[in-house]
Design an enzyme around this catalytic site. Structure first.
Site, PDB file in Angstrom:
ATOM      1  N   GLU A  63       0.870  -1.077  -0.172  1.00  0.00           N
ATOM      2  CA  GLU A  63      -0.090   0.026  -0.058  1.00  0.00           C
ATOM      3  C   GLU A  63       1.039   1.189  -0.189  1.00  0.00           C
ATOM      4  O   GLU A  63       0.502   2.131  -0.757  1.00  0.00           O
ATOM      5  CB  GLU A  63      -0.901   0.084   1.053  1.00  0.00           C
ATOM      6  N   GLU A  66      -1.687   8.757  -1.081  1.00  0.00           N
ATOM      7  CA  GLU A  66      -1.912   7.962  -2.212  1.00  0.00           C
ATOM      8  C   GLU A  66      -1.209   8.769  -3.457  1.00  0.00           C
ATOM      9  O   GLU A  66      -1.237  10.116  -3.698  1.00  0.00           O
ATOM     10  CB  GLU A  66      -3.497   8.225  -2.589  1.00  0.00           C
TER      11      GLU A  66
END
Length: 237
Positions: free
Chosen positions: A91, A100
């Site tokens: 992740e 992100e």
């Protein structure tokens, strides 16, 4: 009853409180006997950014997350640590990313869902895109996580990018309360995190998602090997 008699209950309470605190502190650090700082820095997350540290993970893994890496047999504990680290590595690019990647303004604004309990903040742009080791996303997750750890993440989502302890707490909140901790196998942890895209039968399943799932599995197998534990079965979803 003398003054000394009155004092004894308080002494007893203090002693009990100290014992409970020592047990909690000991529980929160139990996994550190096989996940050392050197292993964290050199084996699991080589080249991680300075923001993420071994000490910040240990601090985050205190109450209310003392069951993290401390449940079941020693092999169960090792498998959970391997699974958690594998998912974190996937992740966050090996703890090299605070948030992100490649998410433009339109993407950032898209993480706002209708929620009577956790509505998107009206005092600032509702940017609830992925942040932290497991990329916490969406306003309802920011709100629920914030309530659980006692921090105003719905109002101040940037706290996750500004505090490594908070960042790890969000990852542990998701892990411990949203399914991965209770999963019976590694595939179950992937289903909880991104099953809709990466697991067969998911509404948005794709070949790219399948490749991402296989990447998670390889990280998990590698970490299990380092820890000297059998990875078990049911690894792919």
């Amino acid at each position: 009853m003398t003054g000394c008699d009155l004092h004894r209950p308080m002494v007893a309470l203090v002693a009990v409180a100290a014992l409970v605190l020592s047990l909690v502190q000991g529980a929160s650090a139990a996994w550190s006997t096989f996940i050392t700082k050197a292993a964290f820095d050199q084996t699991y997350f080589p080249g991680h950014i300075a923001f993420y540290t071994y000490d910040s993970l240990k601090a985050a893994a205190g109450a209310p997350f003392t069951q993290f890496g401390n449940s079941g047999t020693l092999d169960d504990q090792k498998r959970e640590l391997a699974a958690f680290f594998a998912q974190v590595k996937h992740e966050s690019g090996g703890l090299k990313q605070k948030y992100e990647q490649g998410c433009n303004i339109q993407c950032q604004q898209s993480y706002c869902a209708s929620s009577p309990t956790y509505p998107c903040s009206k005092t600032q742009p509702p940017y609830y895109f992925g942040r932290g080791p497991i990329q916490l996303s969406w306003n309802y997750n920011y709100g629920a996580c914030g309530d659980y750890i006692g921090k105003p993440l719905l109002r101040e989502p940037s706290q996750i990018s500004n505090s490594a302890v908070t960042a790890f707490q969000t990852a542990l909140w998701f892990w411990m309360t949203q399914g991965p901790h209770l999963a019976k196998s590694f595939s179950g942890t992937t289903k909880a995190i991104n099953g809709d895209i990466e697991c067969k039968g998911g509404a948005h399943y794709s070949e790219k998602g399948h490749e991402q799932m296989l990447s998670r599995v390889q990280y998990y197998k590698s970490f299990c090997s380092v820890l000297g534990v059998d990875p078990g079965t049911d690894l792919e979803c």
